[in-house]
Design a protein around this motif. Sequence first.
Motif, PDB file in Angstrom:
ATOM      1  N   PRO A 280       0.831  -1.210   0.000  1.00 37.91           N
ATOM      2  CA  PRO A 280       0.000   0.000   0.000  1.00 37.91           C
ATOM      3  C   PRO A 280       0.863   1.257   0.000  1.00 37.91           C
ATOM      4  O   PRO A 280       2.068   1.206   0.256  1.00 37.91           O
ATOM      5  N   THR A 281       0.229   2.372  -0.273  1.00 37.44           N
ATOM      6  CA  THR A 281       0.884   3.661  -0.075  1.00 37.44           C
ATOM      7  C   THR A 281       0.945   3.920   1.425  1.00 37.44           C
ATOM      8  O   THR A 281      -0.073   3.826   2.117  1.00 37.44           O
ATOM      9  N   ILE A 282       2.128   4.211   1.959  1.00 35.15           N
ATOM     10  CA  ILE A 282       2.309   4.446   3.396  1.00 35.15           C
ATOM     11  C   ILE A 282       2.552   5.932   3.606  1.00 35.15           C
ATOM     12  O   ILE A 282       3.558   6.479   3.128  1.00 35.15           O
ATOM     13  N   VAL A 283       1.632   6.592   4.285  1.00 35.76           N
ATOM     14  CA  VAL A 283       1.680   8.051   4.415  1.00 35.76           C
ATOM     15  C   VAL A 283       1.461   8.486   5.862  1.00 35.76           C
ATOM     16  O   VAL A 283       0.825   7.770   6.643  1.00 35.76           O
ATOM     17  N   PRO A 284       1.976   9.657   6.235  1.00 33.43           N
ATOM     18  CA  PRO A 284       1.693  10.192   7.575  1.00 33.43           C
ATOM     19  C   PRO A 284       0.284  10.756   7.659  1.00 33.43           C
ATOM     20  O   PRO A 284      -0.265  11.231   6.657  1.00 33.43           O
ATOM     21  N   ALA A 285      -0.292  10.683   8.841  1.00 35.17           N
ATOM     22  CA  ALA A 285      -1.600  11.298   9.075  1.00 35.17           C
ATOM     23  C   ALA A 285      -1.505  12.801   8.816  1.00 35.17           C
ATOM     24  O   ALA A 285      -0.450  13.413   9.005  1.00 35.17           O
ATOM     25  N   ALA A 286      -2.620  13.390   8.383  1.00 34.24           N
ATOM     26  CA  ALA A 286      -2.599  14.796   7.970  1.00 34.24           C
ATOM     27  C   ALA A 286      -3.308  15.745   8.939  1.00 34.24           C
ATOM     28  O   ALA A 286      -3.067  16.945   8.915  1.00 34.24           O
TER      29      ALA A 286
END
Length: 314
Positions: A280-286
């Motif tokens: 998956p795309t692994i991203v920080p919370a916004a």
Amino acid sequence: MRHVIALDVGGTGMKAALVGAGGELLHQARRATGRDRGPDAVVDGILDFAAELRAYGTEHLGAPALAAGVAVPGIVDEERGIAAYSANLGWRDLPLRGLLTDRLGGVPVALGHDVRTGGLAEGRIGAGKGADRFLFVPLGTGIAGAIGIAGRVEAGAHGFAGEIGHIVVRPGGTPCPCGQRGCLERYASAAAVSEAWASVTGNPEADAADCAKAVEAEDHKAREVWQHAVDALADGLLTALTLLDPRTLIIGGGLAEAGETLFTPLREAVRQRVTFQKLPTIVPAALGDAAGCLGAGLLAWDLLDKTDGTEATS
């Protein structure tokens, strides 16, 4: 102006907002929970805070709130509107939805679990916006999760869905308060990293943020502590990816504040572990600490949409 009340109740403080139909924050406020005065005082504080927000909306926005959404920690029976258990706040089987509905003059109230509510906001309007399947994992004192499916968050049959922090990643390992040994949150939460770094440095005040700074300064011992946590986290996430196949993996909480100091090695560790699974795309919370409040507002608007739909077809 049409608006709803949004309340995010934490262990030490409450965040609240009046939220417009487009998700805009029309008014924001904070206050302590008062948990040092006991669970009854906490409940009174929540009810009083909600009533004050309703009064503010009536005076400054021209009308009382149409609904309310409330996010609380612990075990939550969202369908029945009961805050079943919270160790931090000291309540059991609290009919919070009914109490709030009465206090707010009969308006509909939605009750949600704090992490799932924050995950709803991150998935719908935050870092996961546009993803049909997402997993939100905040790394704080413990580790929880929110499973996002087609714009909603799955609670599970008994309200326990998403408890990724209690996946066993080190069988026979460190005891966990849940009764198991080797749970993910005993190795990869912000609290676990703080504990490990304090032990290595001999400084009881040292925490995960200090460890991250030491990693950035290329401290060898800090890198060992950090990588130990990243490896455990990747092991737990691999199990979650295998079961859930999310399109986006959103990492939040205190540990995520380390930015790429966390995300660069974590992405690589997960990449190394996947075989047949799709990465998956692994991203920080916004959304930061506003996620719970924004999510509570979404719960309230969703409740109104359901009510309107029911009335329209009846």
